[in-house]
Design an enzyme around this catalytic site. Structure first.
Site, PDB file in Angstrom:
ATOM      1  N   ASP A 190     104.559  74.586  85.888  1.00  0.00           N
ATOM      2  CA  ASP A 190     104.715  73.234  86.419  1.00  0.00           C
ATOM      3  C   ASP A 190     104.408  73.311  87.914  1.00  0.00           C
ATOM      4  O   ASP A 190     105.297  73.517  88.733  1.00  0.00           O
ATOM      5  CB  ASP A 190     106.130  72.713  86.145  1.00  0.00           C
ATOM      6  CG  ASP A 190     106.282  71.260  86.582  1.00  0.00           C
ATOM      7  OD1 ASP A 190     105.299  70.695  87.109  1.00  0.00           O
ATOM      8  OD2 ASP A 190     107.374  70.695  86.394  1.00  0.00           O
ATOM      9  N   GLU A 205      93.059  52.447  75.558  1.00  0.00           N
ATOM     10  CA  GLU A 205      93.777  53.447  74.764  1.00  0.00           C
ATOM     11  C   GLU A 205      92.783  54.430  74.178  1.00  0.00           C
ATOM     12  O   GLU A 205      91.697  54.039  73.735  1.00  0.00           O
ATOM     13  CB  GLU A 205      94.529  52.771  73.613  1.00  0.00           C
ATOM     14  CG  GLU A 205      95.831  52.131  74.032  1.00  0.00           C
ATOM     15  CD  GLU A 205      96.577  51.544  72.836  1.00  0.00           C
ATOM     16  OE1 GLU A 205      97.709  51.122  73.015  1.00  0.00           O
ATOM     17  OE2 GLU A 205      96.006  51.528  71.729  1.00  0.00           O
ATOM     18  N   TYR A 264      92.170  47.641  79.647  1.00  0.00           N
ATOM     19  CA  TYR A 264      92.921  48.384  78.625  1.00  0.00           C
ATOM     20  C   TYR A 264      92.031  49.468  78.045  1.00  0.00           C
ATOM     21  O   TYR A 264      90.892  49.201  77.684  1.00  0.00           O
ATOM     22  CB  TYR A 264      93.383  47.442  77.502  1.00  0.00           C
ATOM     23  CG  TYR A 264      94.875  47.562  77.266  1.00  0.00           C
ATOM     24  CD1 TYR A 264      95.431  48.791  76.910  1.00  0.00           C
ATOM     25  CD2 TYR A 264      95.717  46.469  77.426  1.00  0.00           C
ATOM     26  CE1 TYR A 264      96.801  48.915  76.739  1.00  0.00           C
ATOM     27  CE2 TYR A 264      97.081  46.596  77.250  1.00  0.00           C
ATOM     28  CZ  TYR A 264      97.623  47.821  76.900  1.00  0.00           C
ATOM     29  OH  TYR A 264      98.968  47.941  76.732  1.00  0.00           O
ATOM     30  N   THR A 276     101.244  67.188  89.424  1.00  0.00           N
ATOM     31  CA  THR A 276     101.132  65.816  89.912  1.00  0.00           C
ATOM     32  C   THR A 276      99.843  65.738  90.719  1.00  0.00           C
ATOM     33  O   THR A 276      99.282  66.758  91.122  1.00  0.00           O
ATOM     34  CB  THR A 276     102.293  65.431  90.851  1.00  0.00           C
ATOM     35  OG1 THR A 276     102.282  66.321  91.971  1.00  0.00           O
ATOM     36  CG2 THR A 276     103.642  65.529  90.144  1.00  0.00           C
ATOM     37  N   LYS A 317     101.114  64.884  95.487  1.00  0.00           N
ATOM     38  CA  LYS A 317     101.855  65.657  96.494  1.00  0.00           C
ATOM     39  C   LYS A 317     100.841  66.250  97.492  1.00  0.00           C
ATOM     40  O   LYS A 317     100.093  65.491  98.077  1.00  0.00           O
ATOM     41  CB  LYS A 317     102.761  66.665  95.796  1.00  0.00           C
ATOM     42  CG  LYS A 317     103.840  65.925  94.970  1.00  0.00           C
ATOM     43  CD  LYS A 317     104.822  66.811  94.242  1.00  0.00           C
ATOM     44  CE  LYS A 317     105.796  65.950  93.429  1.00  0.00           C
ATOM     45  NZ  LYS A 317     106.706  66.739  92.591  1.00  0.00           N
ATOM     46  N   ARG A 358      99.630  58.409  92.816  1.00  0.00           N
ATOM     47  CA  ARG A 358     100.783  58.866  92.034  1.00  0.00           C
ATOM     48  C   ARG A 358     100.325  59.055  90.592  1.00  0.00           C
ATOM     49  O   ARG A 358      99.781  58.140  89.990  1.00  0.00           O
ATOM     50  CB  ARG A 358     101.912  57.833  92.038  1.00  0.00           C
ATOM     51  CG  ARG A 358     102.287  57.290  93.390  1.00  0.00           C
ATOM     52  CD  ARG A 358     103.685  56.725  93.382  1.00  0.00           C
ATOM     53  NE  ARG A 358     104.600  57.814  93.246  1.00  0.00           N
ATOM     54  CZ  ARG A 358     104.894  58.679  94.220  1.00  0.00           C
ATOM     55  NH1 ARG A 358     104.348  58.554  95.411  1.00  0.00           N
ATOM     56  NH2 ARG A 358     105.706  59.668  94.013  1.00  0.00           N
TER      57      ARG A 358
END
Ligand SMILES: *Cc1c(COP(=O)(O)O)cnc(C)c1O
Length: 412
Positions: A205, A61, A59, A231, A234, A240
């Site tokens: 984008d 954060e 974890y 992203t 791709k 991903r």
């Protein structure tokens, strides 16, 4: 190269044969059918190893050096490495590598710059805009007032006059450039000029072409856009995920828009895998790959045109091609079904003239497999025969198996 893919590990097969069989079947599917989905690629075994690493347990954060959880010293090092590599690769002052996906990156970009109800100018969905560019089914269409620009019905090219006209009339708070289906380079300098004229932020984008940018095979939006969303899975060939690139002025706003505004704990295994992918993308081998992706796409587009497909914009500058199969006597949906039965996997897409469905395909995955122009010509001819309904299904399937067998994505 001998490869052991983490999910093939004996431990999974021993503990959960049911799921192991599904994963093995998916690897077989990917290896024995032709992957022409423009948004897909094959990550390296090193990326898969990072994804399957114990960083998945952590974890974290917050950001490196400022976490809400203890024990983050090592994952901090992984994230710093990812940030440094992304910033260097794209010439950006700042990179946020925590966005869980391309859509999450766009959500955070809007959160950083806009308030609900603001006007945003973006490519309309019928012309290749993404869901996050104002779809009524998406948060973007519900929370912002989107105005759509389009492409010229004849040429398929972005209608720059219309962009300027709409920007002057609507005075948007932000202009978005980027698409899921546009095969040509985007003129970022033009969009910057229009944004400056009307006092709008420019959001690029670049989810699709960012991998070509990394390899020097497409123009870099970083010098022009206030924020670049992308992203990592791709053409870039990473795990991903998403990322946002920006200058120093917006760095803190972007980071806070990702966490705590739109996301919780960072996915440290994915961030480590992003670091691996950025490292790979900085090599001369990746630059050669990116160039070959475009060479292959041009060869495939030329072959499809010669077979009678109506190729949008007459060709491509990128990895991506869209075609109308109507001249071959069928529509996009029927064509996709016939191709799927032959083991050729691709998507339907909207067409610039807004009439019927076309086919969208890309060369990122087949180029990773090592295919070149000769294979593109073969694939183009096979596609045409199958779409025309002239190929014997078993024969087409056999040719796909022969091709993919000669170019396995994960040899060994
Ligand atoms: C792929 C893509 C996205 C979304 O990426 P996800 O990871 O699927 O959320 C956003 N914008 C554009 C232009 C894309 O091509």
């Amino acid at each position: 190269m001998s490869v052991t893919i983490p999910y093939e590990a004996d431990v999974l097969r021993a503990q959960d044969p049911e799921l192991a069989e599904i994963l093995a079947g998916e690897l077989r599917r990917q290896s024995t059918s032709l992957q022409l989905i423009a948004a897909e690629n094959f990550t390296s075994p090193a990326v898969l190893a990072a994804l399957g690493s114990p960083l998945a347990n952590k974890y974290a954060e917050g950001y490196p050096g400022a976490r809400h959880h203890g024990g983050c010293e090592l994952v901090d090092m992984a994230e710093r490495l990812a940030v440094e590599r992304a910033a260097a690769l794209f010439g950006a002052r700042h990179a946020n590598v925590q966005a869980h996906s391309g859509s999450s990156a766009v959500l955070a970009a809007y959160a950083a710059l806009l308030r609900p109800g603001d006007t945003v100018l973006a490519l309309g969905l019928p012309y290749g805009g993404h869901l996050t560019h104002g779809s009524p089914a998406n948060f973007s269409g519900r929370w912002f007032d989107f105005v759509a620009y389009g492409v010229d019905a004849e040429t398929g090219l972005i209608d720059h006059d219309q962009v300027r006209h709409l920007a002057r009339n609507h005075r948007p708070k932000a202009i978005v450039c980027g698409s899921i289906a546009y095969p040509r380079h985007i003129d970022y300098a033009f969009f910057r000029e229009v944004a400056d004229e009307v006092g709008a932020y420019l959001i690029a984008d670049a989810a699709h072409p960012i991998g070509l940018v990394a390899g020097g095979a497409a123009p870099n939006p970083v010098p022009y856009a206030d924020l670049v969303c992308a992203t990592t899975h791709k053409v870039l060939r990473g795990p991903r995920g998403g990322m946002i690139l920006c200058g120093s002025e917006l760095a803190e706003r972007v980071d806070r828009a990702v966490f705590p505004f739109t996301q919780g704990g960072a996915q440290m295994h994915t961030i480590a895998a992003k670091a691996v992918a950025f490292g790979e993308a900085a090599t001369p081998a990746f630059a050669a790959y990116a160039r070959q992706v475009v060479v292959n796409a041009r060869a495939l587009a030329a072959r499809l045109a010669a077979e009678g497909f109506a190729v949008t914009t007459g060709g491509t500058d990128t990895h991506l091609i869209t075609v109308d199969p109507a001249p071959l006597g069928t529509d996009g949906r029927t064509a996709r079904g016939r191709l799927a039965a032959a083991g050729i996997v691709l998507d339907c897409c909207a067409l610039p003239h807004g009439d019927g469905r076309g086919l969208r395909l890309g060369t990122a995955a087949v180029t990773t497999q090592g295919m070149g122009e000769a294979e593109m010509a073969r694939i183009g001819a096979l596609l045409a025969a199958v779409v025309r309904g002239r190929a014997e299904p078993a024969g087409a399937r056999a040719e796909v198996r022969e091709l993919t067998g000669a170019f396995p994505p994960y040899p060994g």
